[in-house]
Design a protein around this motif. Structure first.
Motif, PDB file in Angstrom:
ATOM      1  N   THR A   1       1.467   3.189  -6.013  1.00 56.98           N
ATOM      2  CA  THR A   1       0.545   2.712  -7.035  1.00 56.98           C
ATOM      3  C   THR A   1       1.288   2.676  -8.356  1.00 56.98           C
ATOM      4  O   THR A   1       2.136   3.527  -8.625  1.00 56.98           O
ATOM      5  CB  THR A   1      -0.689   3.616  -7.184  1.00 56.98           C
ATOM      6  OG1 THR A   1      -0.256   4.955  -7.491  1.00 56.98           O
ATOM      7  CG2 THR A   1      -1.501   3.646  -5.913  1.00 56.98           C
TER       8      THR A   1
ATOM      9  N   SER B   1     -12.870   2.407  -3.084  1.00 51.78           N
ATOM     10  CA  SER B   1     -11.502   1.980  -2.835  1.00 51.78           C
ATOM     11  C   SER B   1     -11.204   2.193  -1.349  1.00 51.78           C
ATOM     12  O   SER B   1     -11.281   3.304  -0.836  1.00 51.78           O
ATOM     13  CB  SER B   1     -10.546   2.825  -3.688  1.00 51.78           C
ATOM     14  OG  SER B   1      -9.211   2.585  -3.353  1.00 51.78           O
TER      15      SER B   1
ATOM     16  N   SER C   1      -8.661   2.276   0.720  1.00 48.28           N
ATOM     17  CA  SER C   1      -7.605   3.137   1.264  1.00 48.28           C
ATOM     18  C   SER C   1      -7.776   4.602   0.891  1.00 48.28           C
ATOM     19  O   SER C   1      -7.054   5.455   1.405  1.00 48.28           O
ATOM     20  CB  SER C   1      -6.236   2.649   0.778  1.00 48.28           C
ATOM     21  OG  SER C   1      -6.094   2.868  -0.613  1.00 48.28           O
ATOM     22  N   ARG C   2      -8.715   4.911   0.027  1.00 51.57           N
ATOM     23  CA  ARG C   2      -8.864   6.293  -0.419  1.00 51.57           C
ATOM     24  C   ARG C   2      -9.898   7.063   0.383  1.00 51.57           C
ATOM     25  O   ARG C   2     -10.151   8.232   0.116  1.00 51.57           O
ATOM     26  CB  ARG C   2      -9.208   6.316  -1.923  1.00 51.57           C
ATOM     27  CG  ARG C   2      -8.031   5.848  -2.766  1.00 51.57           C
ATOM     28  CD  ARG C   2      -8.348   5.712  -4.231  1.00 51.57           C
ATOM     29  NE  ARG C   2      -7.201   5.083  -4.895  1.00 51.57           N
ATOM     30  CZ  ARG C   2      -7.286   4.232  -5.904  1.00 51.57           C
ATOM     31  NH1 ARG C   2      -8.469   3.900  -6.382  1.00 51.57           N
ATOM     32  NH2 ARG C   2      -6.201   3.703  -6.441  1.00 51.57           N
TER      33      ARG C   2
ATOM     34  N   ARG D   1      -1.102   9.933   1.516  1.00 54.62           N
ATOM     35  CA  ARG D   1      -1.336   9.393   2.856  1.00 54.62           C
ATOM     36  C   ARG D   1      -2.686   9.802   3.416  1.00 54.62           C
ATOM     37  O   ARG D   1      -3.320   9.053   4.133  1.00 54.62           O
ATOM     38  CB  ARG D   1      -0.230   9.879   3.799  1.00 54.62           C
ATOM     39  CG  ARG D   1       1.141   9.306   3.449  1.00 54.62           C
ATOM     40  CD  ARG D   1       2.212   9.886   4.343  1.00 54.62           C
ATOM     41  NE  ARG D   1       3.539   9.492   3.908  1.00 54.62           N
ATOM     42  CZ  ARG D   1       4.663  10.060   4.333  1.00 54.62           C
ATOM     43  NH1 ARG D   1       4.591  11.058   5.193  1.00 54.62           N
ATOM     44  NH2 ARG D   1       5.831   9.654   3.895  1.00 54.62           N
TER      45      ARG D   1
ATOM     46  N   GLU E   1      -5.684  -4.616  -2.561  1.00 52.39           N
ATOM     47  CA  GLU E   1      -6.563  -3.624  -1.923  1.00 52.39           C
ATOM     48  C   GLU E   1      -8.015  -4.092  -1.922  1.00 52.39           C
ATOM     49  O   GLU E   1      -8.551  -4.459  -2.967  1.00 52.39           O
ATOM     50  CB  GLU E   1      -6.466  -2.271  -2.638  1.00 52.39           C
ATOM     51  CG  GLU E   1      -7.550  -1.302  -2.219  1.00 52.39           C
ATOM     52  CD  GLU E   1      -7.016   0.088  -1.946  1.00 52.39           C
ATOM     53  OE1 GLU E   1      -7.814   0.963  -1.623  1.00 52.39           O
ATOM     54  OE2 GLU E   1      -5.803   0.291  -2.041  1.00 52.39           O
TER      55      GLU E   1
ATOM     56  N   GLY F   1       0.788  -1.233   0.000  1.00 54.74           N
ATOM     57  CA  GLY F   1       0.000   0.000   0.000  1.00 54.74           C
ATOM     58  C   GLY F   1       0.813   1.272   0.000  1.00 54.74           C
ATOM     59  O   GLY F   1       0.285   2.346   0.286  1.00 54.74           O
TER      60      GLY F   1
ATOM     61  N   ALA G   1      -6.339  10.191   3.504  1.00 50.28           N
ATOM     62  CA  ALA G   1      -7.514   9.642   2.829  1.00 50.28           C
ATOM     63  C   ALA G   1      -8.572  10.733   2.689  1.00 50.28           C
ATOM     64  O   ALA G   1      -8.645  11.668   3.476  1.00 50.28           O
ATOM     65  CB  ALA G   1      -8.071   8.467   3.622  1.00 50.28           C
TER      66      ALA G   1
ATOM     67  N   ARG H   1       1.889   6.692  -2.860  1.00 53.05           N
ATOM     68  CA  ARG H   1       0.464   6.923  -2.626  1.00 53.05           C
ATOM     69  C   ARG H   1       0.228   8.082  -1.664  1.00 53.05           C
ATOM     70  O   ARG H   1       0.997   8.285  -0.718  1.00 53.05           O
ATOM     71  CB  ARG H   1      -0.190   5.669  -2.034  1.00 53.05           C
ATOM     72  CG  ARG H   1      -0.130   4.465  -2.932  1.00 53.05           C
ATOM     73  CD  ARG H   1      -0.970   3.350  -2.386  1.00 53.05           C
ATOM     74  NE  ARG H   1      -2.386   3.653  -2.552  1.00 53.05           N
ATOM     75  CZ  ARG H   1      -3.358   2.825  -2.238  1.00 53.05           C
ATOM     76  NH1 ARG H   1      -3.091   1.660  -1.701  1.00 53.05           N
ATOM     77  NH2 ARG H   1      -4.612   3.145  -2.430  1.00 53.05           N
TER      78      ARG H   1
END
Length: 264
Positions: free
Chosen positions: A58, A241, A243-244, A70, A216, A55, A72, A68
């Motif tokens: 990407t 998604s 983690s977003r 951090r 994910e 994670g 969210a 990515r």
């Protein structure tokens, strides 16, 4: 000793966690690392795949491998449906999330298709109609910039939305105030909702559509929207998604014992 690819992955992981490689930073191309003596193409590829599985990065075609973000996106709970936002203004739900997160947005970051479909068992139960009934499906893909964040498909009974902006496939919300304003103007003021959330492994199509990194999960949302008399005016299924988003709820704590006394 750890394999070469693991050592390389650990080195990049440390740089990412320390901030030396900030969110959005581009990692070197695989061929650049190979030419620099960091290992074979297979070694570097394995290292990048490990970082993606953890994670931290990407990898997408045309954009390479990127650290990515951090932070969210804040996905509001009750507050995102505040009537003052859509009835009196133009802050539809996905825009309310962006505003609360201090993030920029464009209305056309929501695209959509509208079609008449036969209700499957899930949709039929949600809308309270027989399986196979014709309903409207308004499917949206929402992006932040070029990055997809989630999909949301709302289902409606035709008699509630026929001839309204809800069935117009133009990109962006369904006019000022979005779909809830359309229902409000049609005499269906929303009063309460029920939401159910659960995490699961994404399908192959969802991985491609949402550009998900390896491993994910997604968070699936089922939302049922009612008028004051209990009429269901929307049933929606969202795929997010995991983690977003950071899911945030603010609500009054109930006291059923106290409420019961008031009813006696």
């Amino acid at each position: 000793m750890a394999p070469k690819w693991r050592e390389l992955a650990d080195r990049f992981a440390e740089q990412i966690k320390s901030g030396q490689l900030p969110p959005g930073a581009q990692l070197p191309q695989i061929r650049e690392l190979v030419e620099a003596g960091e290992g074979s193409k297979e070694t570097v590829h394995k290292a990048y795949k490990a970082l993606e599985a953890e994670g931290l990065v990407t990898s997408t075609r045309g954009h390479g491998t990127v650290v990515r973000p951090r932070a969210a996106l804040k996905r509001l709970g009750i507050a995102r449906y505040d009537k003052a936002k859509w009835r009196d203004g133009d802050e539809v739900a996905f825009i309310a999330d962006r505003v609360a997160s201090g993030r920029a947005y464009k209305r056309n970051e929501q695209t959509q298709t509208v079609s008449r479909v036969q209700a499957d068992s899930l949709v039929a139960e949600g809308l309270g109609v027989p399986v196979g009934s014709e309903v409207y499906a308004r499917a949206r893909l929402v992006k932040e910039g070029v990055q997809p964040t989630h999909t949301l498909t709302s289902y409606y009974r035709p008699e509630h939305v026929e001839g309204t902006r809800i069935v117009d496939p133009t990109p962006g919300p369904a006019g000022r105030g979005g779909g809830y304003r359309v229902l409000y103007d049609a005499g269906y003021e929303i009063d309460h909702m029920r939401e159910a959330l659960f995490a699961r492994v994404p399908t192959t199509d969802e991985v491609q559509l949402l550009q998900l990194p390896a491993g994910e999960p997604v968070v699936e949302l089922h939302r049922t929207t009612y008028t004051a008399d209990g009429t269901v005016v929307e049933f929606a299924v969202g795929i997010h998604s995991a983690s977003r988003f950071a899911w945030e709820y603010d609500f009054k704590v109930p006291d059923s014992a106290q409420d019961g006394k008031g009813q006696e």
